[in-house]
Design a protein around this motif. Sequence first.
Motif, PDB file in Angstrom:
ATOM      1  N   PRO A  36     -10.908  83.512  34.645  1.00 49.98           N
ATOM      2  CA  PRO A  36     -10.870  82.774  33.383  1.00 49.98           C
ATOM      3  C   PRO A  36      -9.416  82.472  33.017  1.00 49.98           C
ATOM      4  N   ALA A  37      -9.176  81.313  32.435  1.00 52.25           N
ATOM      5  CA  ALA A  37      -7.808  80.920  32.077  1.00 52.25           C
ATOM      6  C   ALA A  37      -7.808  80.403  30.650  1.00 52.25           C
ATOM      7  N   MET A  38      -7.147  81.109  29.768  1.00 56.68           N
ATOM      8  CA  MET A  38      -7.133  80.703  28.369  1.00 56.68           C
ATOM      9  C   MET A  38      -5.866  79.948  27.986  1.00 56.68           C
ATOM     10  N   CYS A  39      -4.791  80.123  28.749  1.00 54.68           N
ATOM     11  CA  CYS A  39      -3.555  79.457  28.338  1.00 54.68           C
ATOM     12  C   CYS A  39      -3.100  78.418  29.363  1.00 54.68           C
ATOM     13  N   TYR A  40      -3.441  78.629  30.624  1.00 51.44           N
ATOM     14  CA  TYR A  40      -3.020  77.687  31.647  1.00 51.44           C
ATOM     15  C   TYR A  40      -3.743  76.354  31.464  1.00 51.44           C
ATOM     16  N   TYR A  41      -3.035  75.268  31.687  1.00 49.26           N
ATOM     17  CA  TYR A  41      -3.625  73.935  31.563  1.00 49.26           C
ATOM     18  C   TYR A  41      -2.913  73.083  32.602  1.00 49.26           C
ATOM     19  N   SER A  47       2.807  75.560  31.328  1.00 55.80           N
ATOM     20  CA  SER A  47       1.776  76.353  30.664  1.00 55.80           C
ATOM     21  C   SER A  47       1.355  77.515  31.557  1.00 55.80           C
ATOM     22  N   GLY A  48       0.681  78.475  30.961  1.00 54.42           N
ATOM     23  CA  GLY A  48       0.174  79.610  31.734  1.00 54.42           C
ATOM     24  C   GLY A  48       1.061  80.835  31.632  1.00 54.42           C
ATOM     25  N   GLY A  49       0.513  81.942  32.149  1.00 58.97           N
ATOM     26  CA  GLY A  49       1.274  83.183  32.193  1.00 58.97           C
ATOM     27  C   GLY A  49       1.196  84.015  30.929  1.00 58.97           C
ATOM     28  N   LYS A  50       0.634  83.479  29.871  1.00 56.99           N
ATOM     29  CA  LYS A  50       0.733  84.170  28.594  1.00 56.99           C
ATOM     30  C   LYS A  50      -0.488  85.000  28.212  1.00 56.99           C
ATOM     31  N   CYS A  51      -1.686  84.441  28.385  1.00 59.59           N
ATOM     32  CA  CYS A  51      -2.852  85.137  27.837  1.00 59.59           C
ATOM     33  C   CYS A  51      -3.226  86.359  28.658  1.00 59.59           C
ATOM     34  N   ARG A  52      -2.931  86.338  29.931  1.00 62.33           N
ATOM     35  CA  ARG A  52      -3.187  87.442  30.868  1.00 62.33           C
ATOM     36  C   ARG A  52      -4.676  87.639  31.191  1.00 62.33           C
ATOM     37  N   THR A  53      -5.528  86.646  30.892  1.00 62.50           N
ATOM     38  CA  THR A  53      -6.927  86.802  31.284  1.00 62.50           C
ATOM     39  C   THR A  53      -7.105  86.555  32.776  1.00 62.50           C
ATOM     40  N   CYS A  54      -6.156  85.842  33.375  1.00 61.54           N
ATOM     41  CA  CYS A  54      -6.338  85.441  34.770  1.00 61.54           C
ATOM     42  C   CYS A  54      -5.720  86.439  35.743  1.00 61.54           C
ATOM     43  N   LEU A  55      -5.368  87.633  35.258  1.00 60.03           N
ATOM     44  CA  LEU A  55      -4.761  88.638  36.132  1.00 60.03           C
ATOM     45  C   LEU A  55      -5.636  88.922  37.351  1.00 60.03           C
ATOM     46  N   VAL A  73      -1.112  90.368  38.946  1.00 57.72           N
ATOM     47  CA  VAL A  73      -0.290  89.181  38.680  1.00 57.72           C
ATOM     48  C   VAL A  73      -1.123  88.118  37.968  1.00 57.72           C
ATOM     49  N   ALA A  74      -0.421  87.268  37.234  1.00 52.81           N
ATOM     50  CA  ALA A  74      -1.087  86.151  36.566  1.00 52.81           C
ATOM     51  C   ALA A  74      -1.378  85.100  37.624  1.00 52.81           C
ATOM     52  N   SER A  75      -2.651  84.890  37.951  1.00 52.95           N
ATOM     53  CA  SER A  75      -2.981  84.002  39.072  1.00 52.95           C
ATOM     54  C   SER A  75      -2.576  82.566  38.789  1.00 52.95           C
ATOM     55  N   CYS A  76      -2.469  82.201  37.497  1.00 49.56           N
ATOM     56  CA  CYS A  76      -2.115  80.816  37.172  1.00 49.56           C
ATOM     57  C   CYS A  76      -0.659  80.515  37.464  1.00 49.56           C
ATOM     58  N   ARG A  77       0.178  81.542  37.608  1.00 50.99           N
ATOM     59  CA  ARG A  77       1.595  81.303  37.822  1.00 50.99           C
ATOM     60  C   ARG A  77       2.106  81.947  39.105  1.00 50.99           C
TER      61      ARG A  77
HETATM   62  S1  FES Z   1      -4.348  81.554  32.249  1.00 48.64           S
HETATM   63 FE1  FES Z   1      -3.326  82.674  30.716  1.00 48.64          FE
HETATM   64  S2  FES Z   1      -2.081  83.979  31.939  1.00 48.64           S
HETATM   65 FE2  FES Z   1      -3.012  82.744  33.410  1.00 48.64          FE
END
Ligand code: FES
Lengths: 365, 450
Positions: A36-41, A47-55, A73-77
């Motif tokens: 799940p990705a809440m901040c990455y777009y 964008s990304g790296g912040k919400c940490r749902t995608c760890l 790790v944050a998979s989005c980044r």
């Molecule tokens: S989607 Fe938010 S940290 Fe990766």
Amino acid sequence: MGDLLKVTIDNITVEVPNGTTILQAARLVGGEVAPPAMCYYSKLEGSGGKCRTCLVEVSKGSEKDPRPMPKLVASCRTTVMDGMEVKNITSDRVLDARAGVVEFLLLNHPLDCPICDQAGECHLQDLSYEHGKSGTRYEFQRRTFKKHDLGDYIQLHMTRCILCYRCVFTADQLTKTREHGVLDRGDHAEIATFIEKNLQNDFIGNVIDVCPVGALTDKTFRFKNRVWFTKPVDAHRECTTCCGEVQLWMRGDEVFRVTARKDEWGEVKESTKGGTGWICNTCRFEKKQATDWVIEGPSEVSRHSVIGQGHYVNTVKPKETFTDVMKGLEPRLYMDIHDISEVNKPEVSLSLLDRPAHSTDFGKK
Amino acid sequence: MGVKLLLEKAHVEGIRYYDVYRREGGYRSVEKALKTMSPEAIVEEVKKSGLRGRGGAGFPTGMKWSFIAKPEGVPRHLVCNADESEPGTFKDRYLMEFIPHLLLEGLIVSSFALGSNATYIYIRGEYAWITDILEQAITEAKNAGWLGKNILGTGFDCEIYVQRGAGAYICGEETALIESLEGKRGNPRIKPPFPAIKGVWDRPTVVNNVETLAAVVPIINLGGDEYAKIGVGRSTGTKLISACGNIKKPGVYEIDMTISVEEFIFSDEYCGGMANGKRLKACIPGGSSVPILPANLLLKTAKGETRIMNYESLSDGGFATGSMMGSGGFIVLDEDQCIVKNTYTLARFYRHESCGQCSPCREGTGWMEKILKRLDEGKGSMSDIDLLWDIQRKIEGNTICPLGDAAAWPVAAAIRHFRDEFEWHVLHPERCTTENYGLRHYADPVYVPA
Ligand code: FES
Ligand SMILES: Cc1cc2nc3c(=O)[nH]c(=O)nc-3n(C[C@H](O)[C@H](O)[C@H](O)COP(=O)(O)O)c2cc1C
Ligand code: SF4
Ligand code: SF4
């Protein structure tokens, strides 16, 4: 094109070009393997790296250097290396950390879904349903903020914000003015505009579309209808400012809301004319007549949200009936959204969508 | 008397001014480095010296320098981290205030080694008067030809600029510092890319602590090998320790890293023992972020060896029975201090200073603060202690920058070593607001006469 890199996520191997992130690779696999990705777009740089749902857990760094990465790790980044092995839903560590993140995100959230316009298409609702627990361990007062108007069309409910920064990136990158940002820090940080300045840029309405929760809402749609009672259709018009390709959210022949078209990850789609299909304020807020548009047909809502009927399998209907709960009073109008959502029923023609609530009901004072 | 390399001359009358500093042998290392050494040779000396970063993480400085990218035609920058905002840490302040030219001297040599023609000192906003001291020192150094164009006729140009922060602890984290230096909100960046590849304005950048850069001066003057002979093992050279808390002589001390913790606290040369005849209960040996240790684990390691004031010995036993050297902020707590209150105070700090970017740190720090407040006021329950443990566990390692860890560790260590004190607070909701749990079984092994 350079060589393709092999990456294995939850035991499924895919080949991706150099520079692909773990999240993008996992989305190729799709389903539950995609974190799940809440901040990455993907359309917003930085964008990304912040919400940490995608760890995720990297259990093997690469073919060359097979050492596992010590931290999640944050998979989005995090970009893929050749031979990398990643564990998402196959890792207990990941699931544990993710449950923690969901709890953190909900900690101060007002849970006012019943009166929130985003309900039904909210990423936080989905996230909580899929990865959260039914209760909270938080026993303190939740933080509150006043509502703010950001210009004529947008309202900010900071209480619902998860500080994903998507709107900040959108305002920065689409409007090229630095007037929308974050004030203060920590759990007292808030989205704000430069000295309460109105956001007047032609494209600022897109912040509503990128907001994963109901923190930024469309004032021309507020409280007019629940999204699951409206029906999305693809439509377009000649527009000199934007691509003019939109989704109309209709009921009968009435247009309740205009948004950009979204893909299966909830992101604004590519326009058929190339580039991201961001839409302008005129199309979004001012063209509210069906006659303003050329209607193409019902849109497919592939997002796995409440509005996609049948998404919430195995939910237990409460045993109490409304009449019990309301101590004998018959509510004037009640409905189970799982039975009623019309969004994903292309076979139901627009004209049949008439009850239970129509905007004329709201017109009666 | 231990060896002094940094503060040896700090109390010479007028050393703050260029003339006196120069007369006392200042700026020799610049002459030696610029005239007789290549940048690569300086990096080599620093590597040989074994110098480790004094800002908290203890990363080998020479190695950090050798990572800096050198793309053709792209300027590189050296940034001095003078943001010093960690509770209990005030060593950089002392150095800059009393002997500012030592920092400038280190900066010029390091700038030459790294090829930085524009070097920045990012200083904590509250250190306003030190900003003036540094600005004045820079003017003096420039007038004397140590800064500016074509220094000492070598063709090397270097300017040093001082930039003040605006009061955020997080701007001490190197990438938040870089954002702030660029004029943006001080949010830590997501790494990679690391500053050595993309730092200030996306140019290769090295960020080092004040003390680290000052230590380059004795390294060049003595040579890396000689410097490495001071200290033991991988703890070479000298370290500034800012000691505070319930001790007789709080202050900044320069130690070579061979003395024992016991000697540091109780000898007259350093802290002078506990104040007011009280007994030692606990100590946070490396600034507020590192784990707290009870007296019995502080003076001796779990193996029963004497604990020494250096990187290896302080971290002996890992987090289970050890702590960290950190930034050298040495906070001593006596028998009258309440661990629950102390932990609450720290949690309040981290909640206030979290930048709020990532959800575990933003939400978790506030949650821990509220629970600790409740426990401190005698309104907590036993399950609160387990909940705290679980929250810190879910923050640690899951955040963008180490502030999340720094907020989690003090809570974890307090529960690990002082759980009975937390429980006592729950069991005695009235008493805990008026009296103190005291020393109990954490008694120091050293007898201190009243
Ligand atoms: S989607 Fe938010 S940290 Fe990766
Ligand atoms: C929240 C936080 C605050 C920090 N504050 C400081 C500081 O005030 N001064 C400092 O030198 N390093 C600080 N650091 C460490 C820096 O990020 C960086 O590691 C250091 O400046 C590197 O210098 P060194 O290698 O010379 O130690 C901080 C780190 C974090 C995570
Ligand atoms: S307002 Fe919405 S888009 Fe902006 S940071 Fe908050 S949650 Fe994200
Ligand atoms: S760990 Fe805390 S301070 Fe660091 S980036 Fe995340 S929210 Fe900001």
